[in-house]
Design a protein around this motif. Structure first.
Motif, PDB file in Angstrom:
ATOM      1  N   CYS A 219     -10.495 -13.418  37.418  1.00 23.02           N
ATOM      2  CA  CYS A 219     -11.322 -12.668  36.452  1.00 23.02           C
ATOM      3  C   CYS A 219     -10.889 -11.214  36.304  1.00 23.02           C
ATOM      4  CB  CYS A 219     -12.803 -12.738  36.815  1.00 23.02           C
ATOM      5  SG  CYS A 219     -13.457 -14.400  36.903  1.00 23.02           S
ATOM      6  N   SER A 220      -9.614 -10.935  36.522  1.00 21.29           N
ATOM      7  CA  SER A 220      -9.110  -9.576  36.346  1.00 21.29           C
ATOM      8  C   SER A 220      -7.739  -9.638  35.693  1.00 21.29           C
ATOM      9  CB  SER A 220      -9.034  -8.841  37.688  1.00 21.29           C
ATOM     10  OG  SER A 220      -8.027  -9.404  38.494  1.00 21.29           O
ATOM     11  N   GLY A 221      -7.234  -8.495  35.331  1.00 20.03           N
ATOM     12  CA  GLY A 221      -5.931  -8.426  34.681  1.00 20.03           C
ATOM     13  C   GLY A 221      -6.072  -8.098  33.201  1.00 20.03           C
ATOM     14  N   THR A 222      -4.966  -8.142  32.492  1.00 17.68           N
ATOM     15  CA  THR A 222      -4.928  -7.685  31.104  1.00 17.68           C
ATOM     16  C   THR A 222      -5.875  -8.444  30.174  1.00 17.68           C
ATOM     17  OG1 THR A 222      -3.031  -9.115  30.663  1.00 17.68           O
ATOM     18  CG2 THR A 222      -2.560  -6.830  31.267  1.00 17.68           C
ATOM     19  N   ASP A 223      -6.150  -9.699  30.453  1.00 20.95           N
ATOM     20  CA  ASP A 223      -7.078 -10.466  29.612  1.00 20.95           C
ATOM     21  C   ASP A 223      -8.508  -9.956  29.712  1.00 20.95           C
ATOM     22  OD1 ASP A 223      -4.983 -12.074  28.855  1.00 20.95           O
ATOM     23  OD2 ASP A 223      -5.504 -13.709  30.216  1.00 20.95           O
ATOM     24  N   PHE A 224      -8.782  -9.131  30.698  1.00 22.16           N
ATOM     25  CA  PHE A 224     -10.139  -8.653  30.933  1.00 22.16           C
ATOM     26  C   PHE A 224     -10.276  -7.141  30.754  1.00 22.16           C
ATOM     27  CE2 PHE A 224      -9.442 -12.599  33.208  1.00 22.16           C
ATOM     28  CZ  PHE A 224     -10.459 -13.378  32.664  1.00 22.16           C
ATOM     29  N   PHE A 225      -9.318  -6.519  30.068  1.00 20.86           N
ATOM     30  CA  PHE A 225      -9.398  -5.093  29.746  1.00 20.86           C
ATOM     31  C   PHE A 225     -10.234  -4.912  28.488  1.00 20.86           C
ATOM     32  CE2 PHE A 225      -5.015  -3.807  31.692  1.00 20.86           C
ATOM     33  CZ  PHE A 225      -5.531  -3.941  32.953  1.00 20.86           C
ATOM     34  N   THR A 226     -10.834  -3.742  28.342  1.00 14.47           N
ATOM     35  CA  THR A 226     -11.548  -3.388  27.121  1.00 14.47           C
ATOM     36  C   THR A 226     -10.559  -3.355  25.967  1.00 14.47           C
ATOM     37  OG1 THR A 226     -13.268  -2.141  28.257  1.00 14.47           O
ATOM     38  CG2 THR A 226     -12.817  -1.511  25.987  1.00 14.47           C
ATOM     39  N   THR A 227     -11.007  -3.878  24.821  1.00 13.59           N
ATOM     40  CA  THR A 227     -10.190  -3.884  23.607  1.00 13.59           C
ATOM     41  C   THR A 227     -10.946  -3.159  22.496  1.00 13.59           C
ATOM     42  OG1 THR A 227     -11.146  -5.926  22.736  1.00 13.59           O
ATOM     43  CG2 THR A 227      -9.239  -6.150  24.230  1.00 13.59           C
ATOM     44  N   ALA A 228     -10.369  -3.128  21.312  1.00  5.06           N
ATOM     45  CA  ALA A 228     -11.043  -2.512  20.163  1.00  5.06           C
ATOM     46  C   ALA A 228     -12.275  -3.313  19.748  1.00  5.06           C
ATOM     47  CB  ALA A 228     -10.071  -2.395  18.992  1.00  5.06           C
ATOM     48  N   GLN A 229     -12.339  -4.583  20.123  1.00 10.61           N
ATOM     49  CA  GLN A 229     -13.457  -5.434  19.725  1.00 10.61           C
ATOM     50  C   GLN A 229     -14.554  -5.540  20.777  1.00 10.61           C
ATOM     51  OE1 GLN A 229     -10.122  -6.654  19.490  1.00 10.61           O
ATOM     52  NE2 GLN A 229     -10.130  -5.812  17.431  1.00 10.61           N
ATOM     53  N   ALA A 230     -14.234  -5.296  22.037  1.00 15.86           N
ATOM     54  CA  ALA A 230     -15.225  -5.526  23.092  1.00 15.86           C
ATOM     55  C   ALA A 230     -14.985  -4.646  24.312  1.00 15.86           C
ATOM     56  CB  ALA A 230     -15.201  -6.988  23.523  1.00 15.86           C
TER      57      ALA A 230
ATOM     58  N   GLU B 279     -14.972   3.234  15.834  1.00 18.77           N
ATOM     59  CA  GLU B 279     -13.841   2.309  15.739  1.00 18.77           C
ATOM     60  C   GLU B 279     -12.529   2.995  16.112  1.00 18.77           C
ATOM     61  OE1 GLU B 279     -14.313   0.818  11.743  1.00 18.77           O
ATOM     62  OE2 GLU B 279     -15.746  -0.721  12.410  1.00 18.77           O
ATOM     63  N   GLU B 280     -12.374   4.264  15.721  1.00 14.84           N
ATOM     64  CA  GLU B 280     -11.169   5.014  16.099  1.00 14.84           C
ATOM     65  C   GLU B 280     -11.067   5.148  17.617  1.00 14.84           C
ATOM     66  OE1 GLU B 280     -11.616   8.687  13.962  1.00 14.84           O
ATOM     67  OE2 GLU B 280     -10.993   7.785  12.049  1.00 14.84           O
ATOM     68  N   GLU B 281     -12.191   5.421  18.255  1.00 12.19           N
ATOM     69  CA  GLU B 281     -12.215   5.560  19.714  1.00 12.19           C
ATOM     70  C   GLU B 281     -11.902   4.224  20.391  1.00 12.19           C
ATOM     71  OE1 GLU B 281     -11.892   8.079  22.499  1.00 12.19           O
ATOM     72  OE2 GLU B 281     -12.274   8.819  20.495  1.00 12.19           O
ATOM     73  N   MET B 282     -12.443   3.133  19.847  1.00 13.72           N
ATOM     74  CA  MET B 282     -12.183   1.799  20.412  1.00 13.72           C
ATOM     75  C   MET B 282     -10.718   1.411  20.252  1.00 13.72           C
ATOM     76  SD  MET B 282     -14.887   0.778  21.896  1.00 13.72           S
ATOM     77  CE  MET B 282     -14.493  -0.924  22.230  1.00 13.72           C
ATOM     78  N   GLU B 283     -10.111   1.779  19.147  1.00 13.60           N
ATOM     79  CA  GLU B 283      -8.686   1.508  18.931  1.00 13.60           C
ATOM     80  C   GLU B 283      -7.847   2.200  20.001  1.00 13.60           C
ATOM     81  OE1 GLU B 283      -6.705  -0.428  16.994  1.00 13.60           O
ATOM     82  OE2 GLU B 283      -8.547  -1.368  16.277  1.00 13.60           O
ATOM     83  N   LYS B 284      -8.215   3.440  20.314  1.00 11.32           N
ATOM     84  CA  LYS B 284      -7.492   4.174  21.361  1.00 11.32           C
ATOM     85  C   LYS B 284      -7.566   3.412  22.681  1.00 11.32           C
ATOM     86  CE  LYS B 284      -8.450   8.759  19.507  1.00 11.32           C
ATOM     87  NZ  LYS B 284      -9.216  10.002  19.761  1.00 11.32           N
TER      88      LYS B 284
END
Length: 188
Positions: A40-51, A180-185
Motif C-alpha cells: 500500500c505504498s509507492g508511486t501508485d499511492f502518491f497524491t495526484t492532480a485528481q486525488a 487545480e493549479e496547485e494540484m497539478e504541481k
C-alpha cells in the motif's frame, strides 16, 4: 500565526520533494542489503492532480488496534497534506483577489479550512489494505486512503457560499482554477 505559516511551508516543501523523488531513476540495491517492499505504498499511492492520498502502517498485538493505528495515522497525514495545499491555494487566491480586509478574509478561510478538512476526512475511501501477522505474533495493518480533489473543492464551494462575508468577494471559478493549479504541481 507566523509559526503555523512556517510549519505549512515546511510540510509543503517535504511534500513536493517526496512527490518529485519518484522521478529519480531506479538505483540498484546494494549487495549487502535487502529491499523492503511495503504494501500500500509507492508511486501508485502518491497524491495526484485528481486525488489526495496517504498511507500508513499500524502494528499491535491486537489486530483491531493495528488497523486503527494505521487508519488514524493515514488520516492525519491526509489532513496535513490537504491543509497545506488549501493554505497555499487560499494565500494565492487572496493575493490575486487583493481584498481590502485581507487579514479578516485569511482568518475566515483558515477557520473554514479546518471545518471542511475535519468534515471531508471522514469521507475518504480505502484504496489499499493489507493485514499481516509477524513471526513474533504481532499484527500489522498497511493502509492507503484517498480523497477526491473535486469532492474537496465542491465542499469548499458549498461552505464558502454560505459565509455571507466571504460570499461577497468569493469567485468559485477563480478559487477552483487556483486549486487545480496547485494540484497539478503536486501531481508532477
Amino acid at each position: 500565526m507566523k509559526t503555523s505559516l512556517y510549519n505549512y511551508a515546511f510540510v509543503l516543501i517535504i511534500l513536493v520533494v517526496s512527490c518529485k523523488s519518484n522521478q529519480v531513476a531506479k538505483q540498484p540495491t546494494p549487495a549487502n542489503e535487502v529491499e523492503v517492499i511495503i504494501p500500500c505504498s509507492g508511486t501508485d499511492f502518491f497524491t495526484t492532480a485528481q486525488a489526495f492520498r496517504a498511507n500508513s502502517i499500524g502494528e499491535s498485538s491486537d489486530q483491531v488496534v493495528a488497523k486503527k493505528k494505521a487508519m488514524t495515522n493515514a488520516r492525519a497525514e491526509l489532513a496535513a497534506s490537504i491543509q497545506t495545499t488549501v493554505k497555499t491555494v487560499t494565500d494565492n487566491y487572496i493575493n490575486s483577489r487583493e481584498f481590502n480586509n485581507v487579514e479578516e478574509i485569511e482568518e475566515r478561510f483558515e477557520s473554514l479550512n479546518r471545518e471542511v478538512v475535519n468534515q471531508e476526512i471522514s469521507g475518504t475511501k480505502v484504496i489499499c489494505e493489507k493485514n499481516t501477522r509477524t513471526a513474533e505474533g504481532r499484527y500489522k495493518s498497511y493502509l492507503a486512503l484517498e480523497l477526491s480533489a473535486d469532492q474537496l473543492v465542491s465542499a469548499y464551494n458549498e461552505r464558502l457560499s454560505k459565509d455571507d462575508r466571504l460570499k461577497i468577494d468569493y469567485d468559485y471559478e477563480k478559487f477552483k482554477k487556483t486549486f487545480e493549479e496547485e494540484m497539478e504541481k503536486m501531481g508532477n
